[in-house]
Design a protein around this motif. Structure first.
Motif, PDB file in Angstrom:
ATOM      1  N   GLY A 170       5.560  16.297 -11.460  1.00 12.93           N
ATOM      2  CA  GLY A 170       6.052  16.832 -10.194  1.00 12.93           C
ATOM      3  C   GLY A 170       6.217  15.801  -9.108  1.00 12.93           C
ATOM      4  N   LEU A 171       6.212  14.533  -9.458  1.00 10.83           N
ATOM      5  CA  LEU A 171       6.334  13.465  -8.461  1.00 10.83           C
ATOM      6  C   LEU A 171       7.807  13.148  -8.212  1.00 10.83           C
ATOM      7  CD1 LEU A 171       3.507  11.202  -9.878  1.00 10.83           C
ATOM      8  CD2 LEU A 171       3.462  12.329  -7.662  1.00 10.83           C
ATOM      9  N   GLY A 172       8.170  13.043  -6.936  1.00  8.52           N
ATOM     10  CA  GLY A 172       9.520  12.628  -6.586  1.00  8.52           C
ATOM     11  C   GLY A 172       9.645  11.122  -6.732  1.00  8.52           C
ATOM     12  N   VAL A 173      10.753  10.659  -7.308  1.00  8.64           N
ATOM     13  CA  VAL A 173      10.931   9.230  -7.587  1.00  8.64           C
ATOM     14  C   VAL A 173      12.139   8.702  -6.828  1.00  8.64           C
ATOM     15  CG1 VAL A 173      11.359   7.494  -9.367  1.00  8.64           C
ATOM     16  CG2 VAL A 173       9.919   9.493  -9.886  1.00  8.64           C
ATOM     17  N   ARG A 174      11.918   7.665  -6.020  1.00  7.03           N
ATOM     18  CA  ARG A 174      13.007   6.938  -5.370  1.00  7.03           C
ATOM     19  C   ARG A 174      12.922   5.472  -5.779  1.00  7.03           C
ATOM     20  NH1 ARG A 174      12.688   7.422   0.679  1.00  7.03           N
ATOM     21  NH2 ARG A 174      10.485   7.900   0.372  1.00  7.03           N
ATOM     22  N   VAL A 175      14.055   4.793  -5.718  1.00  9.99           N
ATOM     23  CA  VAL A 175      14.135   3.413  -6.205  1.00  9.99           C
ATOM     24  C   VAL A 175      14.526   2.483  -5.067  1.00  9.99           C
ATOM     25  CG1 VAL A 175      15.166   1.860  -7.901  1.00  9.99           C
ATOM     26  CG2 VAL A 175      14.848   4.284  -8.467  1.00  9.99           C
ATOM     27  N   VAL A 176      13.724   1.435  -4.872  1.00  7.94           N
ATOM     28  CA  VAL A 176      14.013   0.411  -3.868  1.00  7.94           C
ATOM     29  C   VAL A 176      14.954  -0.608  -4.491  1.00  7.94           C
ATOM     30  CG1 VAL A 176      13.031  -1.345  -2.350  1.00  7.94           C
ATOM     31  CG2 VAL A 176      11.728   0.737  -2.861  1.00  7.94           C
ATOM     32  N   GLU A 177      16.108  -0.811  -3.896  1.00 10.41           N
ATOM     33  CA  GLU A 177      17.090  -1.742  -4.463  1.00 10.41           C
ATOM     34  C   GLU A 177      16.846  -3.151  -3.926  1.00 10.41           C
ATOM     35  OE1 GLU A 177      21.115  -0.012  -5.765  1.00 10.41           O
ATOM     36  OE2 GLU A 177      20.836   0.679  -3.710  1.00 10.41           O
ATOM     37  N   MET A 178      16.317  -4.011  -4.808  1.00  6.06           N
ATOM     38  CA  MET A 178      16.085  -5.400  -4.430  1.00  6.06           C
ATOM     39  C   MET A 178      17.336  -6.227  -4.685  1.00  6.06           C
ATOM     40  SD  MET A 178      12.981  -5.502  -3.359  1.00  6.06           S
ATOM     41  CE  MET A 178      12.898  -7.292  -3.196  1.00  6.06           C
ATOM     42  N   PRO A 179      17.655  -7.180  -3.823  1.00  3.69           N
ATOM     43  CA  PRO A 179      18.785  -8.080  -4.096  1.00  3.69           C
ATOM     44  C   PRO A 179      18.553  -8.833  -5.405  1.00  3.69           C
ATOM     45  CG  PRO A 179      18.029  -8.301  -1.820  1.00  3.69           C
ATOM     46  CD  PRO A 179      17.010  -7.462  -2.531  1.00  3.69           C
ATOM     47  N   ALA A 180      19.634  -9.130  -6.103  1.00  5.46           N
ATOM     48  CA  ALA A 180      19.531  -9.838  -7.381  1.00  5.46           C
ATOM     49  C   ALA A 180      18.761 -11.144  -7.195  1.00  5.46           C
ATOM     50  CB  ALA A 180      20.927 -10.116  -7.936  1.00  5.46           C
ATOM     51  N   GLY A 181      17.820 -11.385  -8.083  1.00  6.25           N
ATOM     52  CA  GLY A 181      17.029 -12.609  -8.036  1.00  6.25           C
ATOM     53  C   GLY A 181      15.819 -12.562  -7.146  1.00  6.25           C
ATOM     54  N   ASP A 182      15.642 -11.466  -6.405  1.00  5.01           N
ATOM     55  CA  ASP A 182      14.502 -11.345  -5.494  1.00  5.01           C
ATOM     56  C   ASP A 182      13.464 -10.380  -6.045  1.00  5.01           C
ATOM     57  OD1 ASP A 182      14.453 -12.953  -3.158  1.00  5.01           O
ATOM     58  OD2 ASP A 182      16.149 -11.843  -2.327  1.00  5.01           O
ATOM     59  N   ASP A 183      12.222 -10.624  -5.696  1.00  5.88           N
ATOM     60  CA  ASP A 183      11.138  -9.665  -5.884  1.00  5.88           C
ATOM     61  C   ASP A 183      10.448  -9.518  -4.525  1.00  5.88           C
ATOM     62  OD1 ASP A 183       9.518 -11.929  -5.554  1.00  5.88           O
ATOM     63  OD2 ASP A 183       9.222 -12.199  -7.705  1.00  5.88           O
ATOM     64  N   PRO A 184       9.504  -8.592  -4.376  1.00  2.00           N
ATOM     65  CA  PRO A 184       8.881  -8.425  -3.053  1.00  2.00           C
ATOM     66  C   PRO A 184       8.311  -9.714  -2.475  1.00  2.00           C
ATOM     67  CG  PRO A 184       8.333  -6.562  -4.440  1.00  2.00           C
ATOM     68  CD  PRO A 184       9.068  -7.541  -5.316  1.00  2.00           C
ATOM     69  N   ASP A 185       7.693 -10.542  -3.335  1.00  2.00           N
ATOM     70  CA  ASP A 185       7.104 -11.801  -2.876  1.00  2.00           C
ATOM     71  C   ASP A 185       8.164 -12.682  -2.227  1.00  2.00           C
ATOM     72  OD1 ASP A 185       5.623 -14.077  -2.491  1.00  2.00           O
ATOM     73  OD2 ASP A 185       5.546 -14.648  -4.607  1.00  2.00           O
ATOM     74  N   SER A 186       9.245 -12.963  -2.972  1.00  2.00           N
ATOM     75  CA  SER A 186      10.274 -13.875  -2.441  1.00  2.00           C
ATOM     76  C   SER A 186      11.013 -13.260  -1.250  1.00  2.00           C
ATOM     77  CB  SER A 186      11.269 -14.231  -3.551  1.00  2.00           C
ATOM     78  OG  SER A 186      11.943 -13.068  -4.026  1.00  2.00           O
ATOM     79  N   TYR A 187      11.255 -11.953  -1.309  1.00  2.00           N
ATOM     80  CA  TYR A 187      11.998 -11.310  -0.215  1.00  2.00           C
ATOM     81  C   TYR A 187      11.181 -11.288   1.071  1.00  2.00           C
ATOM     82  CZ  TYR A 187      15.216  -8.070   2.055  1.00  2.00           C
ATOM     83  OH  TYR A 187      16.115  -7.494   2.917  1.00  2.00           O
ATOM     84  N   LEU A 188       9.898 -10.991   0.969  1.00  2.00           N
ATOM     85  CA  LEU A 188       9.050 -10.974   2.159  1.00  2.00           C
ATOM     86  C   LEU A 188       8.964 -12.356   2.789  1.00  2.00           C
ATOM     87  CD1 LEU A 188       6.237  -8.594   0.895  1.00  2.00           C
ATOM     88  CD2 LEU A 188       7.578  -8.251   2.987  1.00  2.00           C
ATOM     89  N   LYS A 189       8.911 -13.393   1.968  1.00  2.00           N
ATOM     90  CA  LYS A 189       8.810 -14.755   2.489  1.00  2.00           C
ATOM     91  C   LYS A 189      10.120 -15.201   3.150  1.00  2.00           C
ATOM     92  CE  LYS A 189       5.076 -16.735  -0.313  1.00  2.00           C
ATOM     93  NZ  LYS A 189       4.469 -15.484  -0.715  1.00  2.00           N
ATOM     94  N   SER A 190      11.258 -14.759   2.585  1.00  2.00           N
ATOM     95  CA  SER A 190      12.543 -15.221   3.130  1.00  2.00           C
ATOM     96  C   SER A 190      13.081 -14.321   4.243  1.00  2.00           C
ATOM     97  CB  SER A 190      13.582 -15.314   2.001  1.00  2.00           C
ATOM     98  OG  SER A 190      13.831 -14.029   1.440  1.00  2.00           O
ATOM     99  N   ALA A 204       8.745  -8.873   6.858  1.00  2.00           N
ATOM    100  CA  ALA A 204       8.232  -7.536   6.572  1.00  2.00           C
ATOM    101  C   ALA A 204       9.158  -6.438   7.096  1.00  2.00           C
ATOM    102  CB  ALA A 204       6.837  -7.374   7.170  1.00  2.00           C
ATOM    103  N   ASP A 205       9.780  -6.633   8.263  1.00  2.00           N
ATOM    104  CA  ASP A 205      10.641  -5.591   8.829  1.00  2.00           C
ATOM    105  C   ASP A 205      11.846  -5.333   7.937  1.00  2.00           C
ATOM    106  OD1 ASP A 205       8.969  -5.220  10.974  1.00  2.00           O
ATOM    107  OD2 ASP A 205      10.098  -6.551  12.318  1.00  2.00           O
ATOM    108  N   ALA A 206      12.429  -6.405   7.408  1.00  2.00           N
ATOM    109  CA  ALA A 206      13.582  -6.246   6.517  1.00  2.00           C
ATOM    110  C   ALA A 206      13.167  -5.528   5.231  1.00  2.00           C
ATOM    111  CB  ALA A 206      14.189  -7.609   6.191  1.00  2.00           C
ATOM    112  N   PHE A 207      11.962  -5.834   4.750  1.00  2.00           N
ATOM    113  CA  PHE A 207      11.489  -5.178   3.536  1.00  2.00           C
ATOM    114  C   PHE A 207      11.228  -3.694   3.789  1.00  2.00           C
ATOM    115  CE2 PHE A 207       8.215  -4.071   0.358  1.00  2.00           C
ATOM    116  CZ  PHE A 207       8.925  -4.402  -0.790  1.00  2.00           C
TER     117      PHE A 207
END
Length: 633
Positions: free
Chosen positions: A335-355, A358-361
């Motif tokens: 019964g859990l609702g599932v949404r998907v966060v679309e990361m830019p190609a080649g990025d993961d949360p670590d690299s995206y947060l650094k570049s 936090a606000d953009a993430f």
């Protein structure tokens, strides 16, 4: 008198959702993060009886009664403890093997307590070494290179396992931990299986140690990150499963994220533990991750205690997309609702947060798409719906997934989304969903595409080394267990070599290599393209006798060499692009230097001589000569 072991009681409680249980007796209504009802144990007109999913407990502020699921059944049905446990076990499908005497239960409790002691004290020992030992300088330098300082290491109790195993063993003996207890903890293993006289081998050496904690914050296992290149070991190694650590029931960082998940009304499920840490360090504290395994049904049941919504934040590559669908198949039935966060190609949360910061993430999280919007938009963008046959396959997949949803209202909304994307009738979809729920094995896509001529299956692209690892995972228990611990390394290799998702599927299912029935049963569940690829690429290995563990270590080292070669070629190609900024050029040159050092460390293998020893394979037969393969033209 017979006793019910503590482990059985815990399993019954883990398998019972207290909200579902109590709502089967009385009417309950959601009240924020809790549920409330009129207390069944005293007469009242205003509800004062509250159920808290996160702690799996109830409490009445009117009469004071409270407890867990077992307590409720005991009180409501006036049953003794053992009868209440048996009743819940029967309801949850849990088999209880009762003990005849107390001594065994006492011994089991004592053993689990000692394992908890080892992990707690070892965490403090590793952390002190990381912070103060001169030999751990390179570990501290690694953390600095990733943008982490002493404060982060303190917050997460990161540590360093010495490269000299004697340091840890001497410390453990000084603390009066026995060799048997160390082996049971998973930190140490026997040099030879089932031979206590063979001596002890410390599983993690010269590694950065990340403690894995249970929901209440007790350390129960470790993830260890390699600090120096070692061709015989993966970049990340996880503790094996033990009496206190079952990876299918543990979320990394859930002990820290519980409160935020309740406040945000959603959990952020990341692909890697470091991603979850980076999110927390950036103030996004609802982030969690699995530990060396894909999302399971047990994981879904745990999440349901805290939220009704899950945000999936996985890599944007093929493996990440497959992981999204696998997670959905486990989460939706709860019964859990599932949404998907679309990361830019080649990025993961670590690299995206650094570049990007936090606000953009956070904006990416706010823009997360409903699962079916995400799936169908991706399919359309990649041309999956260009033919009637392809649309039929997509419809079949969507029908199967919609049938998994236990929330009727949510499913009705998603039916309309799917019907719009695929330009079909919602009435037809509802009809097929009803049939799928009655007969889950029915192939809806075949029915819709009956008049289409299906093209012959094309074998899944499979790199030779990956094919060999697949063969080892299906034929050697030791190799399979070893490869299951290399989750992070294999996932990283997926970008550079073909066939990693198929290997991950084998390791995820983990069919028993000693049972032909188990292996064949698993192979029967694979898509035809995967079966063709395995049959073709591993047919030359039939009858070859191997030391599974040694072969797996050597093949993994060869795989690392191939990955580095391809990384090196890709970075050098980037350097040749016109218009690069000085900053980007320096970054790429630094990466070239790093890769060069790693290649020297593994003997400068190239992709072209990175072949398996001739003794590990026979001459491959042509396609037309093995049963079921395409005929030669």
């Amino acid at each position: 008198m017979a006793q019910i072991p503590k482990e059985s009681v815990e399993k019954v409680l883990e398998s019972t959702d207290i909200v579902d249980l109590i709502s089967s007796y009385i009417e309950v209504k959601r009240a924020g993060s809790q549920f409330r009802a009129n207390c069944p144990f005293h007469h009242e007109k205003t509800p004062s009886f509250y159920i808290t999913p996160s702690s799996q407990r109830f409490h009445c502020f009117g009469c004071g009664k409270g407890g867990d699921a077992i307590s409720f059944v005991r009180e409501y049905e006036n049953l003794p403890f053992t009868d209440a446990v048996r009743k819940l076990a029967l309801k949850a499908g849990v088999v209880i093997i009762e003990e005849a005497s107390d001594p065994k239960a006492d011994a089991s409790r004592k053993s689990r307590g000692r394992l908890m002691d080892i992990h707690r004290e070892a965490t403090a020992f590793f952390h002190e070494l990381l912070m103060k030992n001169a030999a751990a300088g390179h570990a501290r330098d690694y953390l600095k290179s990733r943008g982490f300082g002493r404060e982060m290491a303190d917050r997460w109790a990161l540590g360093w396992m010495p490269d000299n195993p004697r340091m840890f063993l001497d410390w453990a003996r000084a603390r009066k931990f026995s060799g048997r207890e160390l082996v049971d903890s998973g930190i140490v293993k026997l040099k030879e299986d089932n031979n206590p006289k063979s001596g002890l081998f410390v599983r993690f050496q010269d590694r950065l140690m990340f403690p894995i904690r249970n929901e209440i914050g007790d350390v129960i296992a470790f993830t260890a990150r390699q600090l120096r290149e070692n061709k015989n070991s993966g970049k990340y190694i996880n503790s094996p499963e033990t009496a206190i650590y079952k990876k299918s029931r543990v979320f990394f960082a859930l002990d820290r994220a519980k409160k935020s998940i309740l406040n945000e009304k959603a959990a952020l499920l990341c692909e890697g533990q470091l991603d979850a840490i980076c999110c927390h360090e950036s103030g996004i504290t609802q982030a969690i991750a699995t530990s060396g395994t894909a999302c399971t049904a047990d994981h879904a049941r745990i999440l349901k205690r805290y939220t009704s919504n899950v945000l999936l934040c996985f890599d944007a590559d093929r493996a990440g997309l497959e992981a999204v669908e696998k997670a959905y198949r486990q989460l939706a039935p709860e019964g859990l609702g599932v949404r998907v966060v679309e990361m830019p190609a080649g990025d993961d949360p670590d690299s995206y947060l650094k570049s990007q910061g936090a606000d953009a993430f956070r904006q990416l999280l706010a823009n997360a798409k409903e699962f079916f919007d995400f799936k169908l938009e991706r399919g359309k963008a990649t041309g999956r719906f260009d033919s009637a046959a392809e649309r039929a396959v997509a419809l079949g997949e969507c029908v199967e997934m919609l049938a998994l949803m236990s929330d009727f209202a949510a499913r009705e909304n998603q039916i309309n989304i799917v019907a719009t994307h695929l330009q079909t009738s919602s009435v037809v979809l509802r009809d097929e969903i009803a049939k799928a729920k009655a007969n889950p094995k029915k192939n809806f896509a075949e029915k819709l595409a009956a008049d289409e001529v299906s093209p012959p299956a094309v074998p899944t692209p499979l790199h030779r080394i990956v094919a060999f690892l697949c063969h080892l995972a299906l034929s050697s228990g030791q190799a399979q267990r070893f490869l299951c611990e290399q989750f992070e390394t294999l996932h990283e290799a997926n970008r550079w070599v073909e066939g990693i998702p198929l290997l991950e599927a084998i390791l995820g299912a983990a069919p028993d290599p000693a049972s032909h029935a188990a292996v064949n049963g698993f192979l029967a569940t694979l898509p035809e393209a995967d079966r063709l690829s395995l049959a073709h690429e591993t047919s030359s290995l039939e009858g070859v006798t191997l030391d599974g563990m040694q072969a797996a270590e050597q093949a993994l080292a060869l795989l690392s060499g191939t990955v580095l070669q391809r990384r090196d070629a890709a970075v050098k190609a980037q350097l040749k692009q016109p218009g690069l900024s000085m900053e980007k050029t320096l970054e790429l040159l630094h990466e070239v230097k790093e890769i060069s050092g790693l290649l020297r460390g593994i003997g400068q293998r190239s992709e072209f001589n990175d072949e398996l020893p001739a003794s590990t394979y026979k001459e491959k037969k042509p396609w037309g000569k093995w049963k079921g393969g395409p005929k030669e033209s």
